[in-house]
Scaffold this active site. Sequence first.
Site, mmCIF file in Angstrom:
data_model
loop_
_atom_site.group_PDB
_atom_site.id
_atom_site.type_symbol
_atom_site.label_atom_id
_atom_site.label_comp_id
_atom_site.label_asym_id
_atom_site.label_seq_id
_atom_site.Cartn_x
_atom_site.Cartn_y
_atom_site.Cartn_z
ATOM 1 N N GLU A 156 16.829 -7.479 -25.795
ATOM 2 C CA GLU A 156 16.515 -9.268 -25.278
ATOM 3 C C GLU A 156 18.120 -9.954 -24.368
ATOM 4 O O GLU A 156 17.673 -10.067 -23.026
ATOM 5 C CB GLU A 156 16.461 -10.456 -26.253
ATOM 6 C CG GLU A 156 14.835 -9.350 -26.945
ATOM 7 C CD GLU A 156 14.462 -8.643 -28.083
ATOM 8 O OE1 GLU A 156 13.181 -8.220 -27.435
ATOM 9 O OE2 GLU A 156 15.642 -8.469 -28.421
ATOM 10 N N HIS A 204 8.648 -13.563 -37.142
ATOM 11 C CA HIS A 204 8.188 -14.353 -36.072
ATOM 12 C C HIS A 204 6.856 -15.191 -36.036
ATOM 13 O O HIS A 204 6.038 -15.361 -35.159
ATOM 14 C CB HIS A 204 7.084 -12.592 -36.140
ATOM 15 C CG HIS A 204 7.689 -11.369 -35.762
ATOM 16 N ND1 HIS A 204 7.960 -10.731 -36.479
ATOM 17 C CD2 HIS A 204 6.861 -10.825 -34.956
ATOM 18 C CE1 HIS A 204 8.508 -9.616 -36.474
ATOM 19 N NE2 HIS A 204 8.207 -9.469 -35.344
#
Length: 307
Positions: A43, A112
């Site tokens: 990322e 998450h």
Amino acid sequence: MDRDTTVCVVGEDVGHYGGSYKVTKGLATKFGDLRVLDTPIAENSFTGMAIGDAMTGLRPVIEGMNMGFLLLAFNQISNNCGMLHYTSGGQFKIPVVIRGPGGVGRQLGAEHSQRLESYFQSIPGIQMVACSTPYNAKGLMKAAIRSENPVILFEHVLLYNLKERIPDEEYICSLEEAEMVRPGEHITILTYSRMRYHVMQAAKTLVNKGYDPEVIDIRSLKPFDLHTIENSIKKTHRVLIVEECMRTGGIGASLTAAINENFHDYLDAPVICLSSQDVPTPYAGTLEEFTIVQPAQIVAAVEKLCQ
């Protein structure tokens, strides 16, 4: 992407797989592998690369497969994305859109289930919006892509299955305007994203109990649409904020401060903010439900405020 050849998509599995939630389905086939670029699981690298793309004239749309993963790119988002326009003396524009699924899903576990609004709201130079319907998801996305500013668009994992008829003609939604969901007289309820639906569920119960709540989807998390909020508070004189963000340092905390600072004289009762508990989101479904605001809590808070 049809309208503007400088728009491209960058992220993990955004290509022929179509994205983890199929948001980019079919785009790689139509626009090719360079405009819909599948990246390694890195990322910080692909976010930095996309910011460099924006500096040289492209309009990248960065997908975080899960918004929690973008914490790995926090340096690029804060020190580069938000600041380069200013630290370069205006020589560079950073027309980047950062989007992806976030929020508390159903048993996705703590890592998450992140709500990154609270992390990113203090970064100078960045706008933040949260979509809640198919209509405003499309309208806000188009507005974000066309903006000269870096925009973070928060999507919610539990709202992708919503269906709605949207206009055939082109439209965009303002990045700085709230949406009046339900006009009312007794109390202003400010919310966004998935909590909009918990609020509307609670509103049905409240109407049956004789209350008339005004529901506003703030949509713009930074900056707040204080004009719409002011007009509502002048009418109702009571405010309830309902969010999925964490209580400490969350959007609700910033919104409460703004309301108390600007509209204190209009209030007949203290602002109440219902937020998620300050704990990592449990995996167990029953415990997960306890950590976020439920409709019954909203009903109880309105009853308390309207006494």
